[in-house]
Scaffold this active site. Structure first.
Site, PDB file in Angstrom:
ATOM      1  N   SER A 104      71.188 -12.827  -1.827  1.00  0.00           N
ATOM      2  CA  SER A 104      72.039 -12.238  -2.855  1.00  0.00           C
ATOM      3  C   SER A 104      71.444 -10.914  -3.312  1.00  0.00           C
ATOM      4  O   SER A 104      70.223 -10.720  -3.254  1.00  0.00           O
ATOM      5  CB  SER A 104      72.144 -13.176  -4.064  1.00  0.00           C
ATOM      6  N   TYR A 163      68.532 -19.127 -10.107  1.00  0.00           N
ATOM      7  CA  TYR A 163      69.325 -18.622  -8.977  1.00  0.00           C
ATOM      8  C   TYR A 163      68.720 -17.325  -8.439  1.00  0.00           C
ATOM      9  O   TYR A 163      68.491 -17.178  -7.235  1.00  0.00           O
ATOM     10  CB  TYR A 163      70.777 -18.398  -9.405  1.00  0.00           C
TER      11      TYR A 163
END
Length: 271
Positions: A154, A168
């Site tokens: 990401s 995350y």
């Protein structure tokens, strides 16, 4: 066969995409099927996977899909998924570790348990599933055409950006580093390992922020290139890394983020 077909074709290849019932996983699976691959679509919701596979098989594409339940949240669940894959194929040309979870909470109340849960699915499962599928990847690998692993990172693993998703963002940085580590270790086996580092796309995970067209436009306004990602953005990257075109690329963290990974608020001399 045209030059383009020869370069970007995945015809006859067998792939597994985890978490492929929605979002980026579904986008990648769709691209592979349209380009001639046989794709196993697995996620926790088996019925959703069967439904998606049926929809993709209805596209009239040259590839085909098969959907079934596949959980990566525990060692036993990963073993069951590996068993399902081995029952269906003796070799695996492409593994896309797309399944992921997130957790958002303010710093003051961010729970201890959110670290183990998020790292378990986003990092531990990527390592463990890949290792358990190595015999099938080895069976597909050759000097001319390596087997391929793509991990889902990401932009949040590249930029120091939490947005209340502390575990995350840290987990995705770990995915990027694990990708580089395994790329080096697997090179001798003729298996490439790369990662996508996407910016915002419409998915179940980002539905809270991109669920409507108006929200998607708003989020896109924060992206240098002025929009959120589309299925074709994932398709192009997937076919590049999985076809002959990408056979010399390994250890790359590919930003698919419209410029977010190079975006900053700094100015040095200009006001």
């Amino acid at each position: 066969m045209s030059y383009l077909d020869e370069l970007f074709s995945v015809t006859g290849k067998t792939a597994l995409v985890t978490g492929a019932a929605t979002g980026i996983g579904r986008m990648a699976a769709t691209a592979l099927i349209k380009a001639g691959a046989s794709v196993m679509i697995a996620s926790r919701k088996g019925e959703d996977c069967i439904k998606v596979a049926s929809e993709l098989n209805g596209l009239g594409a040259s590839g085909q899909a098969e959907g079934f339940a596949g959980d990566v949240s525990s060692e036993a669940a990963i073993a069951a998924l590996v068993g399902e894959v081995k029952a269906r194929t003796g070799k695996l040309d492409i593994l896309i570790n797309n399944a992921g979870v997130s957790w958002g909470a303010p710093l003051e109340s961010f729970p201890y348990s959110a670290w183990a849960k998020v790292f378990g699915v986003n990092v531990t499962a990527v390592f463990h599933l890949t290792r358990e599928l190595l015999p099938l990847l080895d069976a597909a690998a050759s000097d001319e055409d390596p087997a391929r692993v793509i991990n889902l990172g990401s932009v949040m693993g590249t930029q120091p950006l939490a947005d209340d998703a502390y575990s995350y963002t840290a987990s995705k940085a770990a995915v990027h580093h694990l990708t580089r580590t395994l790329a080096l270790e697997f090179a001798g086996r003729r298996i490439t390992v790369n990662a996508f580092a996407p910016g915002p796309f419409q998915s179940r995970m980002t539905a809270f922020a991109t669920g409507t067209d108006e929200q998607a436009r708003h989020v896109g306004g924060h992206v240098p290139i002025g929009r959120i990602g589309t299925p074709d953005d994932i398709a192009g990257a997937t076919l590049y890394l999985c076809s002959r075109a990408g056979s010399y690329v390994t250890g790359a963290i590919l930003p698919i983020d419209g410029g977010q990974s190079v975006q900053h608020g700094l100015t040095l001399f200009k006001e």
